[in-house]
Design a protein around this motif. Structure first.
Motif, PDB file in Angstrom:
ATOM      1  N   LEU A 101       0.794  -1.217   0.000  1.00  0.00           N
ATOM      2  CA  LEU A 101       0.000   0.000   0.000  1.00  0.00           C
ATOM      3  C   LEU A 101       0.831   1.274   0.000  1.00  0.00           C
ATOM      4  CD1 LEU A 101      -2.800  -0.975   2.542  1.00  0.00           C
ATOM      5  CD2 LEU A 101      -2.987  -0.880   0.066  1.00  0.00           C
ATOM      6  N   LEU A 102       2.161   1.144   0.082  1.00  0.00           N
ATOM      7  CA  LEU A 102       3.040   2.304   0.134  1.00  0.00           C
ATOM      8  C   LEU A 102       4.187   2.142  -0.848  1.00  0.00           C
ATOM      9  CD1 LEU A 102       3.324   2.689   4.018  1.00  0.00           C
ATOM     10  CD2 LEU A 102       1.889   4.065   2.505  1.00  0.00           C
ATOM     11  N   ALA A 103       4.826   3.246  -1.189  1.00  0.00           N
ATOM     12  CA  ALA A 103       6.010   3.223  -2.045  1.00  0.00           C
ATOM     13  C   ALA A 103       7.031   4.196  -1.471  1.00  0.00           C
ATOM     14  CB  ALA A 103       5.657   3.606  -3.476  1.00  0.00           C
ATOM     15  N   PHE A 104       8.293   3.802  -1.476  1.00  0.00           N
ATOM     16  CA  PHE A 104       9.341   4.651  -0.915  1.00  0.00           C
ATOM     17  C   PHE A 104      10.358   5.101  -1.962  1.00  0.00           C
ATOM     18  CE2 PHE A 104       7.549   2.213   2.544  1.00  0.00           C
ATOM     19  CZ  PHE A 104       7.308   3.200   3.483  1.00  0.00           C
ATOM     20  N   ALA A 109       6.674   3.436  -6.914  1.00  0.00           N
ATOM     21  CA  ALA A 109       5.373   4.102  -7.081  1.00  0.00           C
ATOM     22  C   ALA A 109       4.826   3.894  -8.492  1.00  0.00           C
ATOM     23  CB  ALA A 109       5.513   5.589  -6.781  1.00  0.00           C
ATOM     24  N   ARG A 110       5.681   4.025  -9.493  1.00  0.00           N
ATOM     25  CA  ARG A 110       5.241   3.878 -10.885  1.00  0.00           C
ATOM     26  C   ARG A 110       4.803   2.447 -11.209  1.00  0.00           C
ATOM     27  NH1 ARG A 110       6.884   8.308 -14.064  1.00  0.00           N
ATOM     28  NH2 ARG A 110       8.417   9.684 -13.040  1.00  0.00           N
ATOM     29  N   PHE A 118      -3.841   3.908  -6.571  1.00  0.00           N
ATOM     30  CA  PHE A 118      -4.634   4.960  -5.951  1.00  0.00           C
ATOM     31  C   PHE A 118      -4.144   5.242  -4.534  1.00  0.00           C
ATOM     32  CE2 PHE A 118      -8.087   6.011  -3.032  1.00  0.00           C
ATOM     33  CZ  PHE A 118      -8.529   7.214  -3.562  1.00  0.00           C
ATOM     34  N   MET A 119      -3.893   4.187  -3.756  1.00  0.00           N
ATOM     35  CA  MET A 119      -3.450   4.361  -2.378  1.00  0.00           C
ATOM     36  C   MET A 119      -2.098   5.061  -2.322  1.00  0.00           C
ATOM     37  SD  MET A 119      -5.830   3.207  -0.390  1.00  0.00           S
ATOM     38  CE  MET A 119      -5.005   2.973   1.180  1.00  0.00           C
ATOM     39  N   VAL A 296       7.756  11.025  -3.732  1.00  0.00           N
ATOM     40  CA  VAL A 296       7.925   9.810  -4.543  1.00  0.00           C
ATOM     41  C   VAL A 296       6.634   9.416  -5.254  1.00  0.00           C
ATOM     42  CG1 VAL A 296       9.799   8.940  -3.094  1.00  0.00           C
ATOM     43  CG2 VAL A 296       7.453   8.215  -2.629  1.00  0.00           C
ATOM     44  N   SER A 297       5.496   9.883  -4.725  1.00  0.00           N
ATOM     45  CA  SER A 297       4.221   9.572  -5.374  1.00  0.00           C
ATOM     46  C   SER A 297       3.774  10.671  -6.332  1.00  0.00           C
ATOM     47  CB  SER A 297       3.129   9.341  -4.327  1.00  0.00           C
ATOM     48  OG  SER A 297       2.939  10.495  -3.524  1.00  0.00           O
ATOM     49  N   ALA A 298       4.565  11.744  -6.451  1.00  0.00           N
ATOM     50  CA  ALA A 298       4.204  12.869  -7.314  1.00  0.00           C
ATOM     51  C   ALA A 298       3.972  12.459  -8.771  1.00  0.00           C
ATOM     52  CB  ALA A 298       5.274  13.958  -7.231  1.00  0.00           C
TER      53      ALA A 298
END
Length: 306
Positions: A101-104, A109-110, A118-119, A296-298
């Motif tokens: 559910l997360l990306a660092f 993220a991609r 979405f999360m 990172v989610s930008a």
């Protein structure tokens, strides 16, 4: 420390048995979340062999602390935590950043698709709410670990976890009305997860993420991936001394009451050898975490705007 924490646990159970006022029991649920977190810190100390030298005493006390009192698998947690200590903030290796559910990293993220995408897109806003479910993820992963028989004593651990939940819900439903018990459970478990998550997040989240293909040496891996939260008697107590994360990662068997002394040596060493040593305040640590998650989610939000 151990006797004090056990005394607080007994006090919470006593309040549950004696007091009938709903608002007092809601306060007790908050208090018990705090107590469970303190027991979790003791479990962490046990996991690093900081309390007992005897293997039998170590195993016995560890199973009682994790499986019986907290309700999760000791073996699962040790396996996860050892992998984290061996490869902190290393992509695809450290379980503490391998969270669907997360990306660092932007690359991670991609790679997300569907609901996970979405999360991650809004992870900076969802991070703390997700921590409210931390207790549930521990239960799910613990159960899966035991079912797959990865533990040394899967039946014993499963039995102790079962006893935990029978006693826990037995106490709640025998002392409170149905909806009071449900509300107590939700508040207690949610705040317990939030407390543990809020304490562990500043340790590494938002710090250097390394790649297994280009590994760092042990010294730089442990220091550059870790963040200290500035020492203060209140901070040291609230974090269970995990705010000395750099020292803890370099010397994981040092008892928590010696980490402040170790910090002086490590700081001087890093300064002498020009190794970045990151220490910040309580609020600044969270600002850095949320900024990192947002950055990172930008790319996901930018793609959505076109």
């Amino acid at each position: 420390k151990i006797l004090l924490t056990l005394s607080l646990l007994v006090l919470s159970i006593y309040c549950l048995l004696v007091f009938k006022h709903s608002w007092l029991q809601l306060l007790n649920a908050v208090f018990l979340a705090f107590v469970f977190a303190q027991i979790g810190f003791i479990g962490h100390d046990l996991g690093h062999r900081q309390i007992f030298r005897s293997i039998r005493l170590f195993e016995f006390s560890s199973f009682l602390t994790a499986n019986l009192v907290l309700g999760w698998s000791w073996s699962w947690w040790v396996d996860k935590h050892n992998r984290h200590h061996g490869h902190p903030n290393e992509s695809d290796v450290d379980p503490d950043i391998s969270i669907p559910l997360l990306a660092f990293t932007e690359q991670d993220a991609r790679s997300k698709r569907g609901f996970l995408r979405f999360m991650v897109k809004y992870q900076a806003y969802l991070y703390l709410p997700l921590e409210l479910l931390g207790w549930l993820t521990f239960l799910i992963f613990s159960s899966s670990f035991l079912v797959q028989k990865k533990a040394k004593y899967p039946l014993a651990e499963g039995f102790l976890m079962t006893v935990h939940y029978l006693l826990y819900f037995g106490l709640l439903f025998s002392c409170l009305s149905f909806w009071q018990a449900i509300l107590f459970f939700v508040i207690h478990r949610a705040l317990f997860g939030l407390y543990l998550g809020s304490v562990s997040a500043p340790n590494h989240k938002g710090m250097l993420v390394s790649n297994p293909e280009n590994p760092l040496d042990f010294l730089h891996q442990q220091i550059l991936s870790s963040r200290n939260v500035r020492a203060h008697p209140v901070t040291d107590f609230w974090y269970g001394a995990l705010n000395y994360q750099i020292e803890h990662h370099l010397f994981p068997t040092i008892p928590r009451n010696r980490l402040k002394e170790a910090q002086q040596v490590v700081k001087a060493f890093c300064q002498e050898h020009d190794i970045p040593y990151h220490e910040t305040g309580f609020l600044q640590s969270y600002q850095e975490i949320f900024q990192h998650l947002y950055q990172v989610s930008a790319p996901l939000r930018e793609n959505n705007s076109h």
